[in-house]
Design a protein around this motif. Structure first.
Motif, PDB file in Angstrom:
ATOM      1  N   VAL A  31       0.846  -1.200   0.000  1.00 50.86           N
ATOM      2  CA  VAL A  31       0.000   0.000   0.000  1.00 50.86           C
ATOM      3  C   VAL A  31       0.876   1.242   0.000  1.00 50.86           C
ATOM      4  O   VAL A  31       0.617   2.204  -0.718  1.00 50.86           O
ATOM      5  N   ARG A  32       1.920   1.223   0.817  1.00 46.13           N
ATOM      6  CA  ARG A  32       2.835   2.368   0.877  1.00 46.13           C
ATOM      7  C   ARG A  32       3.440   2.638  -0.495  1.00 46.13           C
ATOM      8  O   ARG A  32       3.509   3.793  -0.943  1.00 46.13           O
ATOM      9  N   LEU A  33       3.855   1.606  -1.175  1.00 45.46           N
ATOM     10  CA  LEU A  33       4.434   1.767  -2.508  1.00 45.46           C
ATOM     11  C   LEU A  33       3.402   2.271  -3.511  1.00 45.46           C
ATOM     12  O   LEU A  33       3.701   3.101  -4.377  1.00 45.46           O
ATOM     13  N   ALA A  34       2.173   1.780  -3.399  1.00 46.75           N
ATOM     14  CA  ALA A  34       1.112   2.220  -4.318  1.00 46.75           C
ATOM     15  C   ALA A  34       0.823   3.703  -4.120  1.00 46.75           C
ATOM     16  O   ALA A  34       0.686   4.465  -5.090  1.00 46.75           O
ATOM     17  N   VAL A  35       0.731   4.108  -2.871  1.00 41.94           N
ATOM     18  CA  VAL A  35       0.461   5.525  -2.584  1.00 41.94           C
ATOM     19  C   VAL A  35       1.644   6.373  -3.037  1.00 41.94           C
ATOM     20  O   VAL A  35       1.471   7.447  -3.618  1.00 41.94           O
ATOM     21  N   PHE A  36       2.847   5.892  -2.806  1.00 40.39           N
ATOM     22  CA  PHE A  36       4.027   6.632  -3.260  1.00 40.39           C
ATOM     23  C   PHE A  36       4.024   6.768  -4.777  1.00 40.39           C
ATOM     24  O   PHE A  36       4.301   7.839  -5.321  1.00 40.39           O
TER      25      PHE A  36
END
Length: 141
Positions: free
Chosen positions: A3-8
């Motif tokens: 999720v963190r990577l997707a948001v980034f």
């Protein structure tokens, strides 16, 4: 982590679109980005959001502790400034007291010195008048 990577990734692409790092997106955009980028179920999404919330809570606690330290530091600096001001006031008082005491003790001596200077000045004036009178007598003679 996904999720963190997707948001980034979403933030990074939006940043290039708007030309600066202050990117804003709505809750709907956030959810759509996360759901479209990965095969995510509601539980995984909830876990990720709560993990972010927990990290934010920890960061908030850290900032609170640091703020208290800074406030204590500022209070310490204010107390130090007050102590310095009090010490300076006390020092000035001692200087004034010493000056008064010196004047009191040196008063008779100063009066005697002024009297001696006055007597010397009168003697010099008398000698000057006598020289002038002698020079005038010589001119008249």
């Amino acid at each position: 982590a996904q999720v963190r990577l997707a948001v980034f990734d979403f933030w990074e692409s939006r940043r290039w679109q708007v030309g600066h790092k202050d990117v804003e997106f709505t809750k709907g955009e956030f959810t759509k980005t996360v759901m479209k980028s990965f095969d995510v179920d509601d539980v995984f999404l909830w876990d990720s959001i709560m993990g972010a919330h927990e990290a934010l809570h920890g960061l908030s606690g850290h900032f609170d502790r640091e703020l208290r330290k800074l406030q204590l530091s500022a209070a310490s600096k204010e107390a130090l400034a007050r102590r310095r001001a009090d010490a300076l006031k006390e020092f000035r008082g001692k200087v004034a007291e010493t000056t008064r005491e010196f004047r009191r003790k040196s008063g008779p001596l100063a009066a005697r010195l002024r009297q001696e200077r006055w007597a010397e000045d009168r003697a010099l004036e008398r000698e000057a008048r006598e020289r002038e009178a002698a020079a005038l007598r010589e001119e008249l003679a």
